[in-house]
Design a protein around this motif. Structure first.
Motif, PDB file in Angstrom:
ATOM      1  N   LEU A 179       0.832  -1.202   0.000  1.00 35.62           N
ATOM      2  CA  LEU A 179       0.000   0.000   0.000  1.00 35.62           C
ATOM      3  C   LEU A 179       0.866   1.251   0.000  1.00 35.62           C
ATOM      4  O   LEU A 179       0.518   2.268  -0.598  1.00 35.62           O
TER       5      LEU A 179
ATOM      6  N   MET B  65       2.428   3.223  -3.209  1.00 38.20           N
ATOM      7  CA  MET B  65       1.708   4.211  -4.006  1.00 38.20           C
ATOM      8  C   MET B  65       2.258   5.620  -3.783  1.00 38.20           C
ATOM      9  O   MET B  65       1.933   6.529  -4.541  1.00 38.20           O
TER      10      MET B  65
ATOM     11  N   SER C   9      -4.910  -4.145  -2.209  1.00 36.31           N
ATOM     12  CA  SER C   9      -4.748  -2.725  -2.467  1.00 36.31           C
ATOM     13  C   SER C   9      -6.062  -2.031  -2.205  1.00 36.31           C
ATOM     14  O   SER C   9      -7.127  -2.613  -2.334  1.00 36.31           O
ATOM     15  N   ILE C  10      -6.002  -0.752  -1.838  1.00 29.46           N
ATOM     16  CA  ILE C  10      -7.233   0.014  -1.689  1.00 29.46           C
ATOM     17  C   ILE C  10      -7.747   0.452  -3.046  1.00 29.46           C
ATOM     18  O   ILE C  10      -8.845   0.978  -3.140  1.00 29.46           O
ATOM     19  N   LEU C  11      -6.959   0.220  -4.092  1.00 29.41           N
ATOM     20  CA  LEU C  11      -7.423   0.529  -5.435  1.00 29.41           C
ATOM     21  C   LEU C  11      -8.124  -0.700  -5.993  1.00 29.41           C
ATOM     22  O   LEU C  11      -7.513  -1.738  -6.200  1.00 29.41           O
TER      23      LEU C  11
ATOM     24  N   MET D 257      -6.694   4.842   3.783  1.00 29.27           N
ATOM     25  CA  MET D 257      -7.842   3.988   3.515  1.00 29.27           C
ATOM     26  C   MET D 257      -9.066   4.855   3.281  1.00 29.27           C
ATOM     27  O   MET D 257      -9.107   6.021   3.660  1.00 29.27           O
TER      28      MET D 257
ATOM     29  N   ASP E 200      -9.942   7.080  -6.487  1.00 29.50           N
ATOM     30  CA  ASP E 200      -9.231   6.789  -5.245  1.00 29.50           C
ATOM     31  C   ASP E 200      -7.756   6.606  -5.590  1.00 29.50           C
ATOM     32  O   ASP E 200      -7.384   5.637  -6.247  1.00 29.50           O
TER      33      ASP E 200
ATOM     34  N   GLY F 297      -5.270   6.493  -3.257  1.00 31.49           N
ATOM     35  CA  GLY F 297      -4.516   5.904  -2.163  1.00 31.49           C
ATOM     36  C   GLY F 297      -3.637   6.915  -1.454  1.00 31.49           C
ATOM     37  O   GLY F 297      -3.968   8.097  -1.358  1.00 31.49           O
ATOM     38  N   MET F 298      -2.484   6.433  -0.973  1.00 28.12           N
ATOM     39  CA  MET F 298      -1.591   7.287  -0.185  1.00 28.12           C
ATOM     40  C   MET F 298      -0.705   8.131  -1.099  1.00 28.12           C
ATOM     41  O   MET F 298       0.523   8.156  -0.976  1.00 28.12           O
TER      42      MET F 298
END
Length: 723
Positions: free
Chosen positions: A225, A228, A256-258, A430, A448, A450-451
């Motif tokens: 994560l 990114m 992944s949050i993607l 998140m 989105d 992410g970070m």
């Protein structure tokens, strides 16, 4: 206590401790207290686990145990014979491979039981159990520096480094931090939590080591994560240039949050990849490779460049997709390695650790988030319980109270149904559950990133230049990363980006690391930025409408983490607020309380307390920090002797803007006396939200006490302070 002589449940298991062990000062007894003020005497040996069914039997109070005896828990007995002997990582050195595997299983069981009873999100640490065991078996912390970039991966590390008996206090007042902390343990080489800092900090430590002539190893663990973020690649590029010895471990959970990334192909682990990883990490292969480089350099005529291309191509064929990217950045890539196979991990780490001159190395480790509970038949944690505990209870949409985030997203969805130009850019570690509603309704208008907060801001600026109306959602503490972009790519160019600053103010168990203390200050000093904050649910609805209608400059509004004050869930259309217009909620004559954002509610609480003492106060909602409602401020100063500004932010924010105006306007030359109430000039450690507000002096009682003090009623003020 020397474990060779200490009484233990499993007396047949003994590990000698070296005389130079740093554990000599490690306490075998702790004293602490719970919310019921029950004194705890904690001793290290075997483990007992209680459920919430009943308090522990009296005969267990003085029982020797590595786990705390808590008066409202009853722990079922589970067998962790090897973990019971681990007071610090030095003890892992004497364990055989079979014992290390058993230790990993015991750690997983321990984390699973903690997760089921506390609802802390421990899945990332459960997945990284074998990796943590292997790292501490091979390397020699705290001499060798082990850096983590995300706190959720570090709970097994905390258990192995002398904090097992305190794990139940994690994220509570005076308890363990949810992240690594230099002040908490010598084994925490650097603070983790925001992500992406481990390689940068590790490289700095490696360069300092080289300049000082020391020989310790530096190990930086990063998450997929975290990759990114731009800082991670900046650090890897610099590491490749400096060529200092540094071990980077990419802990790839294949999540992944993607959403689209999750749908793509995932790197697989098989016998061939494990064998190749061992070959890549071996001394003989590395020495052969370095010797081949030297030969091609002596041959000349472009042979070295040609050989380098062949080497890169061949290693690209062996490695997974994207592995050559790390080689291009200057890191020697090894992987993928099965992160849940202790034997493979130890083999690779030992080879890497044995090389005196290796330069930066990246070990790609694949871990499985579902590794623990599914394979642990003795655990009482079910699959559904595990899924629910991925996030704390207050993040579970079906059971948590209604929040400002819910109100914001519902309002934005309603506005987006009427205006097709509204889009959302979400950034941060998140995505809040409430934001999911917009993504489901308008997937083509939801981004989105992410970070990657820096990218998010400039990306939103580009969307605005293209004729859209972007709402850029970023938690307050993570917006700090993108401040340069906010200035240069948005504010200087007067581009209408609408910043939604979430988790503003104090954030409870996440402590200072994610506390949104500074956004009022750093956003309100920008010349073109409109800065506002809602005091309740309806004000938030109106501010969303206000942001939509501002098309000539950037605008931002903040709201806190936690539940709404109001219970009204009736949907209504927002009405744009006149820019820079505050409002008076309650009129009085003695003292004026001018609140900003959520602190208006605490001003109203103070009004209720003071009314019982016959003191009439005015309560006003500023709404805007910039531009300030100067007419409202003038009226408050004209009709009152005292003005108190209240905000959940640092010095230099809303109160400073009020002070600047009344000073320049000459109001301070008259009878008005001004007092600011802000967050203290210090970091407030993790605790419950109410405990943090008490510590910060921002409760209704504290505001009332300040008012009484100004009126000369000191004794009554002290009573409020102590209540």
């Amino acid at each position: 206590m020397d474990m060779a002589t200490a009484p233990a449940t499993h007396s047949s298991f003994r590990i000698p401790i070296p005389s130079h062990s740093s554990s000599s000062s490690f306490p075998n007894k702790f004293e602490c207290s719970t919310s019921s003020h029950f004194p705890l005497h904690l001793e290290l040996s075997s483990i007992s686990i209680f459920s919430r069914a009943s308090p522990p039997p009296r005969e267990l109070i003085n029982r020797v145990s590595a786990r705390p005896d808590i008066d409202d828990y009853y722990w079922e007995n589970i067998s962790t014979p090897i973990l019971d002997t681990i007071e610090n990582p030095i003890r892992l050195k004497n364990l055989s491979l079979k014992e290390l595997k058993q230790l990993a299983e015991e750690l997983r069981l321990e984390l699973s039981s903690i997760m089921s009873s506390t609802q802390l999100p421990l899945n990332a640490s459960i997945a990284a159990v074998e990796l943590t065991v292997a790292i501490h078996h091979v390397f020699h912390a705290p001499v060798d520096k082990i850096l983590w970039d995300i706190g959720d991966q570090t709970y097994a590390h905390k258990i192995l480094t002398g904090r097992r008996s305190q794990m139940y206090t994690m994220r509570q007042k005076n308890g363990l931090s949810g992240f690594t902390s230099r002040s908490e343990s010598e084994y925490d080489a650097f603070g983790a939590g925001h992500g992406c800092n481990s390689i940068s900090a590790g490289l700095g430590m490696a360069v300092a080591r080289d300049m000082k002539g020391r020989r310790e190893r530096i190990v930086a663990v990063i998450s997929n994560l975290t990759t990114m973020t731009g800082q991670a690649y900046e650090a890897m590029s610099n590491a490749g240039y400096l060529d200092s010895n540094l071990v980077v471990i990419l802990n790839d959970s294949r999540h992944s949050i993607l959403h689209k990334v999750d749908e793509g192909p995932k790197t697989s682990i098989n016998v061939l990849s494990s064998t190749l990883s061992r070959i890549q990490s071996s001394k003989s292969f590395r020495r052969f490779r370095e010797a081949a480089k030297g030969v091609t350099k002596r041959i000349g005529r472009g042979m070295h460049e040609w050989a380098a291309k062949v080497d890169e191509y061949a290693r690209g064929l062996m490695g997974p997709l994207g592995s050559t990217l790390f080689e291009e950045l200057g890191l020697y890539y090894i992987g993928p390695v099965d992160g849940n196979n202790v034997e493979d991990l130890i083999c690779v780490l030992q080879e890497v650790a044995s090389l005196d001159s290796m330069g930066p190395v990246l070990i790609h480790v694949i871990t499985d988030d579902n590794q623990g509970v599914e394979n642990n038949k003795s655990s009482d944690v079910t699959d559904s319980q595990e899924d629910d505990s991925i996030k704390p209870n207050f993040f579970r949409y079906d059971v948590r109270p209604r929040t400002f985030g819910d109100c914001f997203v519902e309002t934005l969805v309603s506005e987006a149904e009427k205006g097709k130009d509204i889009v959302v850019v979400n950034a941060g570690p998140m995505m809040e559950p409430s934001v999911e509603l917009f993504r489901q309704k308008f997937p083509e208008r939801f981004f989105d990133v992410g970070m990657a907060e820096q990218h998010a801001v400039t990306f939103a600026s580009g969307l605005s230049c293209g004729g859209l109306k972007p709402f850029c959602i970023i938690p307050s503490s993570f917006l700090q990363r993108a401040y340069d972009q906010v200035i240069h790519d948005v504010d200087q160019q007067k581009i209408p980006v609408r910043f939604v600053i979430t988790s503003a103010g104090l954030v409870g168990s996440d402590g200072p690391l994610q506390c949104g203390a500074f956004d009022i200050t750093f956003m309100s000093c920008l010349p073109n930025m409109i800065v506002m904050a809602p005091s309740d649910e309806m004000e938030l609805v109106h501010m969303v409408a206000t942001a939509i209608h501002v098309n000539d400059r950037p605008i931002c509004f903040r709201y806190p983490r936690g539940a709404l004050v109001g219970k009204d869930q009736t949907k209504c259309d927002g009405v744009p607020i006149e820019i820079g217009e505050g409002r008076v909620l309650v009129e009085g004559k003695d003292v004026a309380l001018l609140g900003y954002g959520s602190m208006v509610q605490n001003c109203l609480k103070a009004h209720t307390l003071l009314a019982k003492l016959g003191i009439e106060v005015t309560v006003a909602d500023a709404r805007f920090c910039k531009p300030l409602d100067i007419n409202l401020v003038r009226q408050l100063c004209k009709h009152h002797s005292f003005l108190i500004t209240v905000e959940e932010g640092s010095t230099g924010g809303f109160g400073s803007h009020v002070a600047q105006f009344i000073a320049l306007d000459g109001l301070l030359d008259g009878r008005i006396k001004w007092r600011p109430i802000v967050l203290p000039d210090s970091y407030i450690e993790h605790a419950s939200p109410n405990e943090q507000l008490q510590q910060a002096g921002l409760t209704g009682h504290h505001i009332a006490a300040t008012t009484l003090s100004l009126l000369g009623r000191t004794r009554e003020a002290l009573q409020f302070m102590c209540s």
